[in-house]
Design a protein around this motif. Sequence first.
Motif, PDB file in Angstrom:
ATOM      1  N   LYS A  97      -3.854 -12.429   0.658  1.00 40.41           N
ATOM      2  CA  LYS A  97      -3.465 -12.952  -0.653  1.00 40.41           C
ATOM      3  C   LYS A  97      -4.136 -12.165  -1.771  1.00 40.41           C
ATOM      4  O   LYS A  97      -3.514 -11.849  -2.792  1.00 40.41           O
ATOM      5  CB  LYS A  97      -3.843 -14.428  -0.763  1.00 40.41           C
ATOM      6  CG  LYS A  97      -2.979 -15.376   0.049  1.00 40.41           C
ATOM      7  CD  LYS A  97      -3.424 -16.817  -0.195  1.00 40.41           C
ATOM      8  CE  LYS A  97      -2.571 -17.797   0.579  1.00 40.41           C
ATOM      9  NZ  LYS A  97      -3.015 -19.202   0.371  1.00 40.41           N
ATOM     10  N   GLU A  98      -5.421 -11.853  -1.593  1.00 44.36           N
ATOM     11  CA  GLU A  98      -6.143 -11.103  -2.621  1.00 44.36           C
ATOM     12  C   GLU A  98      -5.480  -9.749  -2.892  1.00 44.36           C
ATOM     13  O   GLU A  98      -5.428  -9.284  -4.032  1.00 44.36           O
ATOM     14  CB  GLU A  98      -7.593 -10.878  -2.186  1.00 44.36           C
ATOM     15  CG  GLU A  98      -8.445 -12.126  -2.198  1.00 44.36           C
ATOM     16  CD  GLU A  98      -9.842 -11.889  -1.636  1.00 44.36           C
ATOM     17  OE1 GLU A  98     -10.721 -12.726  -1.876  1.00 44.36           O
ATOM     18  OE2 GLU A  98     -10.050 -10.857  -0.950  1.00 44.36           O
ATOM     19  N   ILE A  99      -4.972  -9.149  -1.838  1.00 41.98           N
ATOM     20  CA  ILE A  99      -4.413  -7.800  -1.967  1.00 41.98           C
ATOM     21  C   ILE A  99      -2.978  -7.817  -2.461  1.00 41.98           C
ATOM     22  O   ILE A  99      -2.602  -7.040  -3.359  1.00 41.98           O
ATOM     23  CB  ILE A  99      -4.516  -7.067  -0.611  1.00 41.98           C
ATOM     24  CG1 ILE A  99      -5.990  -6.791  -0.285  1.00 41.98           C
ATOM     25  CG2 ILE A  99      -3.709  -5.769  -0.621  1.00 41.98           C
ATOM     26  CD1 ILE A  99      -6.220  -6.181   1.066  1.00 41.98           C
ATOM     27  N   TRP A 100      -2.140  -8.707  -1.927  1.00 47.69           N
ATOM     28  CA  TRP A 100      -0.698  -8.620  -2.162  1.00 47.69           C
ATOM     29  C   TRP A 100      -0.092  -9.704  -3.044  1.00 47.69           C
ATOM     30  O   TRP A 100       1.051  -9.558  -3.502  1.00 47.69           O
ATOM     31  CB  TRP A 100       0.043  -8.633  -0.824  1.00 47.69           C
ATOM     32  CG  TRP A 100      -0.083  -7.371  -0.032  1.00 47.69           C
ATOM     33  CD1 TRP A 100      -0.011  -6.091  -0.506  1.00 47.69           C
ATOM     34  CD2 TRP A 100      -0.264  -7.267   1.381  1.00 47.69           C
ATOM     35  NE1 TRP A 100      -0.148  -5.199   0.521  1.00 47.69           N
ATOM     36  CE2 TRP A 100      -0.301  -5.888   1.704  1.00 47.69           C
ATOM     37  CE3 TRP A 100      -0.390  -8.192   2.416  1.00 47.69           C
ATOM     38  CZ2 TRP A 100      -0.461  -5.425   3.004  1.00 47.69           C
ATOM     39  CZ3 TRP A 100      -0.556  -7.743   3.713  1.00 47.69           C
ATOM     40  CH2 TRP A 100      -0.596  -6.367   4.008  1.00 47.69           C
ATOM     41  N   ALA A 101      -0.802 -10.781  -3.293  1.00 46.15           N
ATOM     42  CA  ALA A 101      -0.177 -11.908  -3.995  1.00 46.15           C
ATOM     43  C   ALA A 101       0.347 -11.511  -5.371  1.00 46.15           C
ATOM     44  O   ALA A 101       1.424 -11.954  -5.788  1.00 46.15           O
ATOM     45  CB  ALA A 101      -1.161 -13.069  -4.120  1.00 46.15           C
ATOM     46  N   ASP A 102      -0.389 -10.677  -6.085  1.00 47.46           N
ATOM     47  CA  ASP A 102       0.012 -10.288  -7.437  1.00 47.46           C
ATOM     48  C   ASP A 102       0.829  -9.005  -7.484  1.00 47.46           C
ATOM     49  O   ASP A 102       1.508  -8.731  -8.482  1.00 47.46           O
ATOM     50  CB  ASP A 102      -1.222 -10.131  -8.329  1.00 47.46           C
ATOM     51  CG  ASP A 102      -1.944 -11.445  -8.561  1.00 47.46           C
ATOM     52  OD1 ASP A 102      -1.269 -12.499  -8.534  1.00 47.46           O
ATOM     53  OD2 ASP A 102      -3.171 -11.419  -8.761  1.00 47.46           O
ATOM     54  N   ASP A 103       0.758  -8.203  -6.422  1.00 48.42           N
ATOM     55  CA  ASP A 103       1.475  -6.926  -6.413  1.00 48.42           C
ATOM     56  C   ASP A 103       1.798  -6.542  -4.978  1.00 48.42           C
ATOM     57  O   ASP A 103       0.929  -6.077  -4.234  1.00 48.42           O
ATOM     58  CB  ASP A 103       0.637  -5.835  -7.079  1.00 48.42           C
ATOM     59  CG  ASP A 103       1.386  -4.505  -7.174  1.00 48.42           C
ATOM     60  OD1 ASP A 103       2.577  -4.458  -6.793  1.00 48.42           O
ATOM     61  OD2 ASP A 103       0.774  -3.516  -7.630  1.00 48.42           O
ATOM     62  N   ALA A 104       3.045  -6.711  -4.582  1.00 47.68           N
ATOM     63  CA  ALA A 104       3.457  -6.378  -3.214  1.00 47.68           C
ATOM     64  C   ALA A 104       3.393  -4.890  -2.939  1.00 47.68           C
ATOM     65  O   ALA A 104       3.412  -4.476  -1.775  1.00 47.68           O
ATOM     66  CB  ALA A 104       4.876  -6.891  -2.955  1.00 47.68           C
ATOM     67  N   ASP A 105       3.299  -4.081  -3.996  1.00 48.49           N
ATOM     68  CA  ASP A 105       3.244  -2.629  -3.817  1.00 48.49           C
ATOM     69  C   ASP A 105       1.823  -2.084  -3.837  1.00 48.49           C
ATOM     70  O   ASP A 105       1.611  -0.886  -4.059  1.00 48.49           O
ATOM     71  CB  ASP A 105       4.070  -1.935  -4.901  1.00 48.49           C
ATOM     72  CG  ASP A 105       5.559  -1.970  -4.587  1.00 48.49           C
ATOM     73  OD1 ASP A 105       5.914  -1.697  -3.424  1.00 48.49           O
ATOM     74  OD2 ASP A 105       6.359  -2.286  -5.490  1.00 48.49           O
ATOM     75  N   THR A 106       0.848  -2.928  -3.613  1.00 44.75           N
ATOM     76  CA  THR A 106      -0.538  -2.468  -3.514  1.00 44.75           C
ATOM     77  C   THR A 106      -0.706  -1.573  -2.289  1.00 44.75           C
ATOM     78  O   THR A 106      -0.291  -1.940  -1.181  1.00 44.75           O
ATOM     79  CB  THR A 106      -1.496  -3.664  -3.410  1.00 44.75           C
ATOM     80  OG1 THR A 106      -1.395  -4.447  -4.599  1.00 44.75           O
ATOM     81  CG2 THR A 106      -2.936  -3.201  -3.233  1.00 44.75           C
TER      82      THR A 106
END
Length: 390
Positions: A97-106
């Motif tokens: 969640k920390e990595i992808w919740a705000d930006d799926a293209d991280t």
Amino acid sequence: MNEVHERILARADELAAEAPLSDEQGSLTDTTADILRSCGVMRMLQPKEFGGMEASPVDFFRTLFDIGVQSSSAGWVAGVVGVHAFEMALMDHTLQKEIWADDADTWIASPYAPLGRATPVEGGYRFTGRWPFSSGTDHCTWIILGGLIVDADGAPVPGGSRHFVLPRADYEIIADSWDVVGLRGTGSKDIVIRDAFIPEHRVFDPTPMEDGGLADSVGRGDSPLYRMPFHPMFTAGITTATIAMARGALTAFTEAMQHRVTARGVKTADNPHQLAVLGRASADLQAGEVQLFGDIEWMWDKAQRDERFSAEDRLRVRRNQVRISRRAVDVVDELFLNAGGSALRSDSTLQRYWRDIHAALNHASNNADPIYQAYGLNSFGNPLPKTVLF
């Protein structure tokens, strides 16, 4: 054909045009990164829950191959960074969640070499180290790093090898640390961490991923993708990128043959020797491609049947991968040797593939002898070296 693959093929000429520019600046150009990002390459192995596609590994690696044919460095970064989403899917859900919740293209960088030292503290670890070869790192905002848990005296704890995950704010990229002769465009720079705190949920033991059996225990058992074995998946990215360079070199050689005339006035395309070189190279390269994708398809079928991967299974795949890479380098060497003096020019596409594929062969995943030896030891029922990852 997978939709991401179709998008990549549609932009193949753009990738090829950016390849020498990536070399010049020592990292992927923003245009190259934008192509990979907009086509969705790094989300192919990402969970659907976080905007990913959970594509089949067969589709992923075939897409990766066609990227690498056009741009060695783009293919390399797509393979390394793209597989990180596969590992992250098996880590702590809070971390995902920390990595992808705000930006799926991280994008997530690495390397995995256990060069860091982690001292246990309340709630996690204090982590310090320096790592070379973080491919594509300028375009990533998180990183997975290998390290060892140590005791109060700094001595490694038995069984303490872990993967540590950190956000961009917690590590430094050493800007001038990637001055190399091949794969220049990967921007595989050094990473430095000085006494960063890593909470417990960002620390991961990779060992249970080896046979593909971790998915059930972390809630990913309904997806056969996450039942694939980790090391043959990661190293398939290296092998695919390597053999893609050879395919790119063969294309460059063939195109040059159409126009080249020897000192005796003979068209290269009519020269029996040059034609024989082309025939041998084509056959050897196709054999490697068939073997590579045949193994990936076999693993995928096995994962879909929810079967675990034995040491024998994984070693057979790894044996094939390192041999495929060696044959690919031999193909490019013969092409380069028979391409004439013009291949030496700095603007020659062939010399760039030649430099890149030799750089690729130096990656630990392409180090063949330890894999051959482990395969032989296992064949006779002998203990395997703990230093060999497969």
